[in-house]
Design a protein around this motif. Structure first.
Motif, PDB file in Angstrom:
ATOM      1  N   UNK A 117      25.823  55.223  74.875  1.00  0.00           N
ATOM      2  CA  UNK A 117      25.850  55.828  75.161  1.00  0.00           C
ATOM      3  C   UNK A 117      27.749  56.092  75.420  1.00  0.00           C
ATOM      4  N   UNK A 118      28.037  55.434  75.231  1.00  0.00           N
ATOM      5  CA  UNK A 118      29.587  55.050  75.531  1.00  0.00           C
ATOM      6  C   UNK A 118      28.991  54.118  75.971  1.00  0.00           C
ATOM      7  N   UNK A 119      31.504  53.267  75.608  1.00  0.00           N
ATOM      8  CA  UNK A 119      31.689  52.371  76.038  1.00  0.00           C
ATOM      9  C   UNK A 119      32.771  52.017  76.972  1.00  0.00           C
ATOM     10  N   UNK A 163      31.011  46.682  78.876  1.00  0.00           N
ATOM     11  CA  UNK A 163      29.723  47.391  78.786  1.00  0.00           C
ATOM     12  C   UNK A 163      29.478  48.664  77.731  1.00  0.00           C
ATOM     13  N   UNK A 164      28.417  48.207  77.699  1.00  0.00           N
ATOM     14  CA  UNK A 164      27.464  49.279  76.875  1.00  0.00           C
ATOM     15  C   UNK A 164      27.308  49.690  77.926  1.00  0.00           C
ATOM     16  N   UNK A 165      27.281  51.345  77.610  1.00  0.00           N
ATOM     17  CA  UNK A 165      26.322  52.335  78.840  1.00  0.00           C
ATOM     18  C   UNK A 165      25.553  52.801  78.320  1.00  0.00           C
ATOM     19  N   UNK A 166      24.022  52.831  78.853  1.00  0.00           N
ATOM     20  CA  UNK A 166      23.362  53.191  78.095  1.00  0.00           C
ATOM     21  C   UNK A 166      22.376  54.325  78.922  1.00  0.00           C
ATOM     22  N   UNK A 167      21.561  54.937  78.092  1.00  0.00           N
ATOM     23  CA  UNK A 167      21.053  56.362  78.040  1.00  0.00           C
ATOM     24  C   UNK A 167      19.728  55.560  79.116  1.00  0.00           C
TER      25      UNK A 167
END
Length: 305
Positions: free
Chosen positions: A186-188, A176-180
């Protein structure tokens, strides 16, 4: 990291086709079972019959039940790999460069972007690449990365990790990609990152092991990686840091410091153990600590740094 098992059937990389629990070609995705099923049964109760839930609970070790508290307590941004540390590749990457990237980092899956990491397209599995093109052969005249991409999940940093773990199980998408708030990456997070919050560090053939996790800087002073197993640090230093009961709950030195402070310690912070041992955080970011200096009481008055 990223060495979890994955489905054998390719899934469309078109976001419009990613319905919950449905593959890109319209087929229902099968549900994974086993360890994850037992985790979810203990975490949320599930819809299983009472006898089944009781049997599953009995199968889970006490320390793992305690680790499941993390599923509701921790958020995605507590465990995500920071953007600067994400290993990713452009959709324009050539086959030889992609093979070298897999070989260098030892991952089984790598996210793919267009232009920049803030425009992710999906992920490429090493298995898919090997099955389609093989290794040790001449580079094909035409290489297209885009058709092999599988979908990613996109999640906010505030999502509880238990919710994300359940989504990964249901959709069989293990990255999953962390979306701001601005729509940027923003992260993984991988499914292995989440499961480690329950059962502790998962070591494999690519992880560093052994005495390089700590080094003696001076008499009574050690530099230790936060992920070093607590029982091994105690054995190497001769210093008892946790009771038998605490060692059942804590796997790593970083876990001990989290327990002592009730939060993620910050860079430069000094934490004093009840034994008099002082821990100085010498490498950390907003989500985790990486390196700690242990200083025994007898070394603290000798000007050691």
């Amino acid at each position: 990291m990223n060495k979890d098992r994955s489905p054998d059937t390719s899934v469309s990389a078109d976001p419009a086709s990613w319905a919950d629990g449905v593959a890109g070609d319209g087929r229902d995705l099968p549900q994974s079972r086993g360890l994850l099923e037992r985790i979810f049964g203990a975490f949320g109760g599930g819809d299983s019959d009472e006898a089944g839930n009781s049997a599953q609970d009995d199968d889970i070790a006490p320390q793992h039940k305690l680790g499941m508290i993390n599923l509701s307590r921790l958020r995605v941004d507590d465990v995500a790999v920071p953007k600067a540390e994400i290993v990713a590749t452009s959709v324009e990457t050539e086959l030889s460069e992609l093979v070298e990237l897999f070989n260098e980092h030892g991952f089984s899956r790598i996210p793919v972007y267009r232009g920049s990491l803030d425009t992710p397209l999906g992920l490429i599995l090493l298995k898919d690449l090997a099955l389609k093109y093989g290794f040790g052969v001449d580079t094909p005249t035409e290489f297209a990365l885009r058709p092999m991409l599988r979908p990613l999940l996109y999640v906010p940093p505030s999502m509880p990790i238990g919710v994300l773990l359940q989504q990964m199980q249901q959709k069989r998408i293990h990255m999953a990609m962390v979306i701001d708030e601005y729509g940027g990456v923003d992260g993984l997070v991988t499914i292995e990152d989440l499961i480690e919050q329950v059962i502790g560090q998962i070591e494999d053939e690519h992880d560093e092991v052994g005495n390089d996790m700590w080094v003696s800087e001076a008499p009574g002073q050690w530099l230790v990686q936060a992920r070093a197993p607590l029982v091994e640090v105690e054995a190497a230093t001769g210093q008892r840091l946790a009771t038998d009961e605490e060692e059942d709950e804590i796997d790593t030195l970083g876990g001990l410091l989290f327990m002592l402070t009730g939060r993620v310690p910050v860079l430069g912070e000094v934490i004093t153990h009840q034994s008099g041992v002082k821990f100085e955080v010498v490498d950390a970011d907003s989500r985790r600590i990486n390196l700690v200096r242990m200083r025994f009481p007898e070394a603290q008055g000798k000007g050691a740094e």
